[in-house]
Design a protein around this motif. Structure first.
Motif, PDB file in Angstrom:
ATOM      1  N   ASP A 284       4.785  -1.838   6.310  1.00 31.77           N
ATOM      2  CA  ASP A 284       3.489  -2.388   6.723  1.00 31.77           C
ATOM      3  C   ASP A 284       3.496  -2.712   8.221  1.00 31.77           C
ATOM      4  OD1 ASP A 284       2.137  -2.059   4.392  1.00 31.77           O
ATOM      5  OD2 ASP A 284       2.500  -4.073   3.638  1.00 31.77           O
TER       6      ASP A 284
ATOM      7  N   HIS B 139      -6.039  -3.329  13.840  1.00 32.64           N
ATOM      8  CA  HIS B 139      -7.066  -2.399  13.332  1.00 32.64           C
ATOM      9  C   HIS B 139      -7.994  -1.952  14.474  1.00 32.64           C
ATOM     10  CE1 HIS B 139      -6.025  -2.812   9.143  1.00 32.64           C
ATOM     11  NE2 HIS B 139      -6.103  -4.117   9.214  1.00 32.64           N
TER      12      HIS B 139
ATOM     13  N   SER C  23      -9.601 -10.514   4.556  1.00 33.74           N
ATOM     14  CA  SER C  23      -8.522  -9.625   4.975  1.00 33.74           C
ATOM     15  C   SER C  23      -8.699  -8.358   4.140  1.00 33.74           C
ATOM     16  CB  SER C  23      -7.187 -10.298   4.665  1.00 33.74           C
ATOM     17  OG  SER C  23      -6.118  -9.390   4.761  1.00 33.74           O
ATOM     18  N   GLY C  24      -8.753  -7.198   4.805  1.00 32.89           N
ATOM     19  CA  GLY C  24      -9.059  -5.970   4.075  1.00 32.89           C
ATOM     20  C   GLY C  24      -8.174  -5.761   2.860  1.00 32.89           C
ATOM     21  N   SER C  25      -6.875  -5.918   3.050  1.00 30.00           N
ATOM     22  CA  SER C  25      -5.943  -5.638   1.948  1.00 30.00           C
ATOM     23  C   SER C  25      -6.120  -6.625   0.794  1.00 30.00           C
ATOM     24  CB  SER C  25      -4.503  -5.642   2.453  1.00 30.00           C
ATOM     25  OG  SER C  25      -4.207  -6.862   3.090  1.00 30.00           O
TER      26      SER C  25
ATOM     27  N   ARG D   2      -7.646  -5.453  -2.486  1.00 27.16           N
ATOM     28  CA  ARG D   2      -6.821  -4.745  -3.479  1.00 27.16           C
ATOM     29  C   ARG D   2      -6.013  -5.704  -4.354  1.00 27.16           C
ATOM     30  NH1 ARG D   2      -4.799  -1.372   1.266  1.00 27.16           N
ATOM     31  NH2 ARG D   2      -3.079  -2.810   0.946  1.00 27.16           N
TER      32      ARG D   2
ATOM     33  N   ALA E 152       0.829  -1.213   0.000  1.00 25.87           N
ATOM     34  CA  ALA E 152       0.000   0.000   0.000  1.00 25.87           C
ATOM     35  C   ALA E 152       0.860   1.259   0.000  1.00 25.87           C
ATOM     36  CB  ALA E 152      -0.929  -0.002   1.204  1.00 25.87           C
TER      37      ALA E 152
ATOM     38  N   SER F 236      -2.555  -7.922  12.148  1.00 28.69           N
ATOM     39  CA  SER F 236      -3.242  -6.700  11.745  1.00 28.69           C
ATOM     40  C   SER F 236      -4.725  -6.717  12.122  1.00 28.69           C
ATOM     41  CB  SER F 236      -3.039  -6.411  10.254  1.00 28.69           C
ATOM     42  OG  SER F 236      -3.254  -7.559   9.506  1.00 28.69           O
TER      43      SER F 236
ATOM     44  N   TYR G 130      -4.261   1.189   4.663  1.00 35.40           N
ATOM     45  CA  TYR G 130      -5.524   0.881   5.350  1.00 35.40           C
ATOM     46  C   TYR G 130      -5.168   0.589   6.800  1.00 35.40           C
ATOM     47  CZ  TYR G 130      -8.529  -3.063   6.962  1.00 35.40           C
ATOM     48  OH  TYR G 130      -9.273  -3.946   7.690  1.00 35.40           O
TER      49      TYR G 130
HETATM   50  O1  PMV Z   1      -5.467  -6.636   5.354  1.00 33.15           O
HETATM   51  P1  PMV Z   1      -4.909  -6.545   6.715  1.00 33.15           P
HETATM   52  O2  PMV Z   1      -5.955  -6.666   7.787  1.00 33.15           O
HETATM   53  O3  PMV Z   1      -3.767  -7.530   6.925  1.00 33.15           O
HETATM   54  O4  PMV Z   1      -4.291  -5.069   6.931  1.00 33.15           O
HETATM   55  C1  PMV Z   1      -3.200  -4.569   6.216  1.00 33.15           C
HETATM   56  C2  PMV Z   1      -2.643  -3.401   6.902  1.00 33.15           C
HETATM   57  C3  PMV Z   1      -1.355  -2.815   6.311  1.00 33.15           C
HETATM   58  O5  PMV Z   1      -0.618  -3.784   5.597  1.00 33.15           O
HETATM   59  C4  PMV Z   1      -0.509  -2.316   7.471  1.00 33.15           C
HETATM   60  C5  PMV Z   1      -1.670  -1.620   5.412  1.00 33.15           C
HETATM   61  C6  PMV Z   1      -2.242  -1.926   4.056  1.00 33.15           C
HETATM   62  O6  PMV Z   1      -3.035  -1.107   3.571  1.00 33.15           O
HETATM   63  O7  PMV Z   1      -1.886  -2.942   3.428  1.00 33.15           O
END
Ligand code: PMV
Length: 329
Positions: free
Chosen positions: A282, A196, A140-142, A145, A15, A192, A19
């Motif tokens: 990250d 969050h 997983s949010g990322s 993407r 990113a 993560s 996020y």
């Molecule tokens: O998708 P998650 O819950 O693993 O969160 C990712 C969080 C970061 O990698 C720190 C930032 C990002 O946008 O990828």
């Protein structure tokens, strides 16, 4: 439903505007929009087989049975796919990362994107890219993407169906490289998903969230104009702002190690001496150095020479998550 299996490949991503924090933890609706680059050389290949002979979901990652917490998280994600497809058949999931285990590269983005695309195909669902992205987001949010290709933006949306990522430029828009400088291979103590939830405890969080849409718009403009200096300045600012939120959460999250700071300092020095390179980090101690393709070997060689550096991986931009095989058995 016949027994059916499918295999998908999805890239990891890095990113540029991060996020961090949710406005709805259960649905993983983000507190802010984010922007990233898919990493074509760091990817996960996942096969999902829905098999009436199975009693419960089985999950293998990198040739080993997953621990119970991971198996349950994957199984919860398969439940979302099954609900949508209207069946109850258990699944066998076999997932492989092409990057070394313990390299400090998070596999949740590529993992849940590949799992979503493979599981939907194996369940006979034909979803549009935005629907696949929104579904991957639940794992997983990322991961949202890693469904579309190249440079992608995850729009916040108003709810479950409208919070997904879309491509803003294809992989060949700009030959950037992510030079991943590994200073630790340890598994992070606070993952993560938990991190969050801690973000709201920091007084800096609301300030970062309020600034994020304008930061993203400026970063996207610089990306579309291939202006590394403008983009690099913004990605460093946002990464440091996110880590400031982490460090001021309760309890605080300090992901940086002394070697993290050493790589940051070195990159700043190289830049002052004329090498255009910018850092982002990250939820871990490893540093991602972003530069243009022509300077990647120089950045890699210099990074390898720094004290405390265990390894360096270099990735090109990557495409969308894709189905590679699908058949009945
Ligand atoms: O998708 P998650 O819950 O693993 O969160 C990712 C969080 C970061 O990698 C720190 C930032 C990002 O946008 O990828």
């Amino acid at each position: 439903m016949p027994n059916r299996k499918a295999t998908a490949i999805a890239c990891s991503n890095i990113a540029f505007i991060k996020y961090w924090g949710n406005r709805d933890d259960a649905l993983r609706l983000p507190a802010n929009p984010s922007l990233s680059l898919n990493l074509g050389d760091l990817y996960t290949t996942t096969t999902v087989a829905f098999d009436k002979g199975l009693e419960k979901d089985e999950v293998t990652i990198d040739d080993r049975p997953a621990d119970e917490a991971t198996r349950a998280r994957v199984s919860g994600h398969l439940d979302l796919v099954r609900q949508r497809a209207g069946h109850h058949t258990a699944g066998r999931v076999v997932s492989r990362n092409n990057f070394p285990a313990g390299a400090g590269i998070a596999s949740s983005a590529s993992g849940f994107a590949a799992l979503t695309v493979a599981a939907c195909a194996a369940a006979g669902l034909e979803l549009a890219e935005a629907e696949l992205s929104a579904l991957a987001r639940r794992g997983s949010g990322s991961a949202s993407r890693s469904v579309p290709g190249g440079y992608t933006e995850w729009v916040m949306g108003k709810g479950n169906a409208t919070s997904f990522a879309r491509s803003v430029a294809p992989p060949d828009h700009w030959g950037l490289r992510d030079v991943v400088v590994i200073v630790s291979r340890e598994h992070k103590v606070v993952g993560s998903s938990r991190g969050h939830g801690l973000a709201v405890g920091s007084r800096l969080h609301m300030s970062r969230v309020a600034a994020a849409p304008a930061m993203l718009a400026a970063c996207k403009r610089a990306l579309l104009a291939r202006d590394l200096e403008a983009m690099g300045t913004l990605i460093e600012q946002d990464a440091v702002m996110m880590h400031a939120v982490m460090m001021t959460s309760r309890p605080p999250l300090y992901y940086w190690l002394p070697a993290t700071m050493a790589v940051i300092k070195a990159a700043q020095g190289w830049r002052a001496a004329g090498l255009p390179v910018y850092f982002t980090i990250d939820a871990g101690p490893n540093v991602h150095l972003i530069c243009e393709a022509a300077r990647a070997t120089e950045v890699e060689t210099r990074a390898r020479g720094l004290p405390g550096v265990l390894d360096v991986l270099v990735s090109r931009p990557g495409g969308a998550a894709r189905l590679v095989e699908e058949h009945l058995f």
